[in-house]
Design a protein around this motif. Structure first.
Motif, PDB file in Angstrom:
ATOM      1  N   LYS A  45      88.098 -70.736 -15.474  1.00 44.71           N
ATOM      2  CA  LYS A  45      86.968 -70.084 -16.135  1.00 44.71           C
ATOM      3  C   LYS A  45      85.840 -71.090 -16.583  1.00 44.71           C
ATOM      4  N   ALA A  46      85.164 -71.037 -15.558  1.00 42.75           N
ATOM      5  CA  ALA A  46      83.686 -71.937 -15.764  1.00 42.75           C
ATOM      6  C   ALA A  46      82.638 -71.383 -16.434  1.00 42.75           C
ATOM      7  N   LEU A  47      81.811 -71.934 -17.039  1.00 36.68           N
ATOM      8  CA  LEU A  47      80.765 -71.173 -17.862  1.00 36.68           C
ATOM      9  C   LEU A  47      79.886 -70.713 -16.728  1.00 36.68           C
ATOM     10  N   GLU A  48      79.385 -71.677 -15.621  1.00 43.46           N
ATOM     11  CA  GLU A  48      78.661 -71.019 -14.622  1.00 43.46           C
ATOM     12  C   GLU A  48      79.181 -70.884 -13.147  1.00 43.46           C
ATOM     13  N   SER A  49      78.794 -69.790 -12.879  1.00 47.97           N
ATOM     14  CA  SER A  49      79.120 -69.634 -11.127  1.00 47.97           C
ATOM     15  C   SER A  49      78.021 -69.459 -10.333  1.00 47.97           C
ATOM     16  N   LYS A  50      78.061 -70.117  -9.049  1.00 45.28           N
ATOM     17  CA  LYS A  50      76.758 -69.915  -8.285  1.00 45.28           C
ATOM     18  C   LYS A  50      77.218 -69.816  -6.695  1.00 45.28           C
ATOM     19  N   ASN A  51      77.327 -68.447  -6.565  1.00 50.75           N
ATOM     20  CA  ASN A  51      77.613 -68.096  -5.150  1.00 50.75           C
ATOM     21  C   ASN A  51      76.968 -66.983  -4.620  1.00 50.75           C
ATOM     22  N   SER A  52      76.833 -66.806  -3.292  1.00 51.93           N
ATOM     23  CA  SER A  52      76.267 -65.778  -2.706  1.00 51.93           C
ATOM     24  C   SER A  52      75.017 -65.230  -3.436  1.00 51.93           C
ATOM     25  N   ASP A  53      74.287 -65.981  -3.814  1.00 47.49           N
ATOM     26  CA  ASP A  53      72.715 -65.760  -4.341  1.00 47.49           C
ATOM     27  C   ASP A  53      73.024 -65.084  -5.612  1.00 47.49           C
ATOM     28  N   GLN A  54      74.205 -65.149  -6.417  1.00 48.16           N
ATOM     29  CA  GLN A  54      74.478 -64.370  -7.580  1.00 48.16           C
ATOM     30  C   GLN A  54      74.796 -65.619  -8.463  1.00 48.16           C
ATOM     31  N   TYR A  55      73.957 -65.819  -9.670  1.00 47.49           N
ATOM     32  CA  TYR A  55      74.143 -66.756 -10.856  1.00 47.49           C
ATOM     33  C   TYR A  55      74.774 -66.273 -11.960  1.00 47.49           C
ATOM     34  N   LEU A  56      75.872 -66.387 -12.111  1.00 50.36           N
ATOM     35  CA  LEU A  56      76.519 -65.902 -13.433  1.00 50.36           C
ATOM     36  C   LEU A  56      76.737 -66.662 -14.463  1.00 50.36           C
ATOM     37  N   LEU A  57      76.633 -66.585 -15.937  1.00 46.72           N
ATOM     38  CA  LEU A  57      77.213 -66.942 -16.978  1.00 46.72           C
ATOM     39  C   LEU A  57      78.175 -66.316 -17.514  1.00 46.72           C
ATOM     40  N   ASN A  58      79.217 -67.177 -17.490  1.00 49.78           N
ATOM     41  CA  ASN A  58      80.643 -66.292 -17.843  1.00 49.78           C
ATOM     42  C   ASN A  58      81.167 -66.610 -19.165  1.00 49.78           C
ATOM     43  N   PHE A  59      81.386 -65.754 -19.928  1.00 54.86           N
ATOM     44  CA  PHE A  59      81.526 -65.562 -21.351  1.00 54.86           C
ATOM     45  C   PHE A  59      82.765 -64.875 -21.549  1.00 54.86           C
ATOM     46  N   ASP A  60      83.978 -65.501 -21.861  1.00 51.32           N
ATOM     47  CA  ASP A  60      85.143 -64.945 -21.974  1.00 51.32           C
ATOM     48  C   ASP A  60      85.899 -64.622 -23.282  1.00 51.32           C
ATOM     49  N   GLN A  61      85.147 -65.157 -24.321  1.00 46.88           N
ATOM     50  CA  GLN A  61      85.834 -65.194 -25.509  1.00 46.88           C
ATOM     51  C   GLN A  61      84.996 -64.403 -26.564  1.00 46.88           C
ATOM     52  N   ARG A  62      85.610 -63.373 -26.992  1.00 45.87           N
ATOM     53  CA  ARG A  62      84.971 -62.186 -27.822  1.00 45.87           C
ATOM     54  C   ARG A  62      84.467 -62.848 -28.982  1.00 45.87           C
ATOM     55  N   GLY A  63      83.203 -62.457 -29.621  1.00 46.03           N
ATOM     56  CA  GLY A  63      82.736 -63.032 -30.681  1.00 46.03           C
ATOM     57  C   GLY A  63      81.898 -64.248 -30.741  1.00 46.03           C
ATOM     58  N   GLN A  64      81.894 -64.959 -29.570  1.00 43.60           N
ATOM     59  CA  GLN A  64      81.087 -66.011 -29.311  1.00 43.60           C
ATOM     60  C   GLN A  64      79.799 -66.087 -29.707  1.00 43.60           C
ATOM     61  N   ILE A  65      79.024 -66.924 -30.331  1.00 43.63           N
ATOM     62  CA  ILE A  65      77.613 -66.878 -30.571  1.00 43.63           C
ATOM     63  C   ILE A  65      76.836 -67.942 -29.494  1.00 43.63           C
ATOM     64  N   VAL A  66      76.013 -66.976 -28.759  1.00 41.50           N
ATOM     65  CA  VAL A  66      75.407 -67.790 -27.511  1.00 41.50           C
ATOM     66  C   VAL A  66      73.808 -68.031 -27.848  1.00 41.50           C
ATOM     67  N   ASP A  67      73.203 -69.242 -27.625  1.00 40.16           N
ATOM     68  CA  ASP A  67      71.967 -69.153 -27.439  1.00 40.16           C
ATOM     69  C   ASP A  67      71.616 -69.359 -26.077  1.00 40.16           C
ATOM     70  N   LEU A  68      70.625 -69.005 -25.734  1.00 41.86           N
ATOM     71  CA  LEU A  68      69.831 -69.222 -24.347  1.00 41.86           C
ATOM     72  C   LEU A  68      68.527 -69.934 -24.718  1.00 41.86           C
ATOM     73  N   ILE A  69      68.409 -70.913 -24.371  1.00 41.02           N
ATOM     74  CA  ILE A  69      67.308 -71.727 -24.489  1.00 41.02           C
ATOM     75  C   ILE A  69      66.254 -71.658 -23.076  1.00 41.02           C
ATOM     76  N   ILE A  70      65.253 -71.037 -23.266  1.00 41.09           N
ATOM     77  CA  ILE A  70      64.465 -70.655 -21.949  1.00 41.09           C
ATOM     78  C   ILE A  70      63.325 -71.468 -21.901  1.00 41.09           C
ATOM     79  N   ASN A  71      63.041 -72.306 -20.999  1.00 40.06           N
ATOM     80  CA  ASN A  71      62.005 -73.077 -20.624  1.00 40.06           C
ATOM     81  C   ASN A  71      61.085 -72.569 -19.493  1.00 40.06           C
ATOM     82  N   ASN A  72      60.154 -72.297 -19.655  1.00 39.35           N
ATOM     83  CA  ASN A  72      59.102 -71.767 -18.889  1.00 39.35           C
ATOM     84  C   ASN A  72      58.144 -72.736 -18.157  1.00 39.35           C
TER      85      ASN A  72
END
Length: 601
Positions: free
Chosen positions: A464-491
């Motif tokens: 259960k890796a956080l990131e999956s990068k296959n077949s032109d699909q970039y996935l962020l995987n979150f498997d734990q209900r209730g987790q607090i997630v921050d996305l830090i977006i650098n443009n």
């Protein structure tokens, strides 16, 4: 049903340098073309009905999607792709707790989908409508599919729907959604007499694929096609000059011009209005104002806000605001409604474009003269292409989720670097980190992950890796209900990007137009981040060379796209997928009709 509307000829008048020559014209007694939606009727909400129908029920809407030829929303004739043969699309309404059914018949010669932007889909995540992600698209030539969407009890406000396949949105497949709620009425504690939707959008005077071929072609360094016009309520009166007009493909193709008009919105002097403003465009940020009226903002993207009084509001594509509008004092009975494109957001010029476009607010039914109202001061647009300062918006009655010990830090944070890069064949594509998205062929991400959880090329349940990068699909995987997630977006791009997350709203902890995020910003003593009541919304713009931090909670099983909502950018790959609680959504009972969409490709 589209109603016929009788319009009276309105004379031309020059209203200063900014307004230019405006010709809201129709021959006296002429019949409104059947393809033009009567927005005065369809976008005016029957408050009395929704106030007295709170018991959850099924709401059915029927969409026949087809191409139509020789229509002219602004006077320049072109072909379009429409819902029920009308432009813009019809208003859909429901109450919190209702079940919304959208019955789609696709009569195009290509596939399509319908995405209800901003809805949570907490019980039917497979009906989110993102092609090749939540579903295989509905096939053309008579393909049918029914979306079933249970509206959450805690969701209400202003939303919209659009095609999530190719560039069909730009060609006309979009319309408003309003979710009513008794709970919202109690929270707002604000009374208003009428409730209306105002749709504003950029507009291209040819089919989007004509522009898309050049945009995605070699040697184009993310120079987005600049709109030819802007519309309010699906209409404008374009000033066509055959000597200077340049067709979208640069040719001298024949242009058919028909008289058109700017929209009239009929208001009453003794009533207070809730106006629900939606930027349903494909690319352009805009500024919206009504002469001599203050806008008291009470909602952003379906979230109730502390009242904020503004003279005008800047909004990026896909954003929505509700504001209370009170009739101004004085003797005038008609006022200009103005929308202005921020031309600093464009990489090139379009000689066809007048960046300011209009509608008329009339407080009497009979007067057809043009307004003599005065505009609020306008500075010509923000040079850094920023929209409304998000720190001005405060969520009403809700606070940012924190860890149990009170820490402001998230459980998980992900750094996302946004850029455009030239790769193979001199093609310029959008990237999150080192990944650019391309749609799966004859399948969807959810089909692969839910129906083949241990045998797919995208991601298996273990490890259960956080990131999956296959077949032109970039996935962020979150498997734990209730987790607090921050996305830090650098443009790292020079242009602003309005980012939208499906299946969620997120807290906008901060947006900055320069510099870099620092870890010690989480320290509460001197943090520039708002951990109390920042705005909770589903679309936020990150300015060029700026950054932002958004927060959400892992609580909605599904595969949720996170992407720039500029249509050109999404088609160039600026999209990733949040794969959330895969174990849970894999146990859903997927309808056979949904599974068969992939079989029929």
């Amino acid at each position: 049903m589209i109603q016929f509307v009788f319009l009276i000829l309105i004379p031309c008048l020059v209203i200063g340098l900014c307004v230019g020559l405006i010709k809201p014209t129709h021959a006296p007694g002429s019949i409104e073309p059947s393809w033009r939606l009567d927005t005065q009727t369809n976008y005016t909400i029957d408050i009395g009905y929704w106030d007295t129908h709170d018991t959850p029920q099924d709401r059915h809407y029927y969409f026949n999607i087809s191409k139509i030829t020789n229509v002219s929303p602004d006077g320049i004739e072109r072909n379009m792709t429409l819902i029920n043969g009308a432009y813009p699309g019809p208003l859909m309404e429901a109450n919190s707790g209702d079940v919304l059914y959208i019955h789609v018949l696709n009569e195009l010669d290509e596939p399509t989908t319908i995405h209800c932007h901003g809805l949570f889909f907490s019980k039917e995540s497979y009906n989110d409508g993102a092609s090749s992600i939540n579903q295989c698209p509905i096939p053309g030539d008579g393909g049918e599919y029914t979306y079933r969407i249970h509206i959450d009890e805690d969701q209400w406000g202003t939303y919209w729907y659009h095609s999530h396949y190719g560039a069909q949105q730009a060609d006309g497949i979009f319309g408003p959604i309003v979710i009513h709620s008794e709970q919202e009425r109690k929270i707002l504690n604000t009374t208003y007499d009428e409730d209306v939707v105002v749709m504003v959008n950029d507009y291209y005077q040819d089919m989007a694929n004509v522009y898309m071929a050049e945009y995605l072609g070699p040697d184009n360094e993310n120079t987005e096609p600049v709109p030819d016009d802007g519309l309010i309520q699906g209409s404008n009166s374009y000033e066509y000059n055959p000597d200077t007009y340049v067709a979208s493909d640069g040719s001298s193709r024949n242009i058919t011009y028909k008289e058109s008009y700017i929209s009239d919105l009929k208001f009453h002097k003794d009533k207070t209005y809730r106006v629900r403003l939606i930027n349903a465009g494909y690319f352009a940020q805009l500024n919206f104002a009504i002469d001599e009226h203050k806008l008291k903002v009470i909602e952003a993207d379906g979230t109730n806000t502390e009242p904020l009084e503004l003279e005008s509001v800047d909004l990026s594509v896909a954003q929505r605001y509700s504001f209370i509008l009170e009739p101004p004092k004085g003797t005038l009975t008609q006022y200009w409604m103005r929308a202005r494109f921020n031309t600093f957001c464009f990489n090139t010029d379009n000689s066809n474009l007048n960046p300011e476009f209009h509608a008329i607010v009339r407080y009497n039914d009979g007067n057809t003269t043009l307004p003599e109202s005065e505009s609020w001061p306008y500075n010509g647009g923000d040079v850094r292409c920023r929209d409304l300062d998000q720190s001005l918006l405060k969520t009403l009655g809700s606070t940012v989720p924190l860890q149990a010990n009170g820490s402001t830090r998230p459980d998980v944070s992900v750094d996302l670097e946004v850029s455009f890069q030239i790769g193979a064949y001199q093609l310029d594509r959008g990237y999150f980190n080192d990944m650019t998205w391309k749609p799966l062929v004859n399948s969807s991400t959810m089909t692969e992950l839910a129906l083949n959880p241990g045998n797919n090329s995208l991601r298996t349940l273990s490890p259960k890796a956080l990131e999956s990068k296959n077949s032109d699909q970039y996935l962020l995987n979150f498997d734990q209900r209730g987790q607090i997630v921050d996305l830090i977006i650098n443009n790292y791009d020079d242009g602003a990007h309005p980012f939208h997350m499906h299946g969620h709203k997120f807290w906008v902890l901060m947006v900055n137009d320069r510099g870099y995020f620092q870890e010690d910003f989480y320290d509460q003593g001197s943090s520039p981040m708002n951990f109390q009541n920042p705005i909770l919304r589903d679309t936020v713009s990150i300015p060029g060379f700026g950054y932002g931090v958004i927060r959400f909670v892992v609580d909605n099983p599904g595969v949720w796209p996170f992407h720039c909502h500029i249509g050109w950018h999404m088609e160039s790959g600026l999209l990733l997928q949040i794969n959330e609680l895969q174990d849970e959504y894999s146990r859903l009972e997927f309808p056979e009709t949904w599974k068969n969409l992939c079989v029929s490709q």
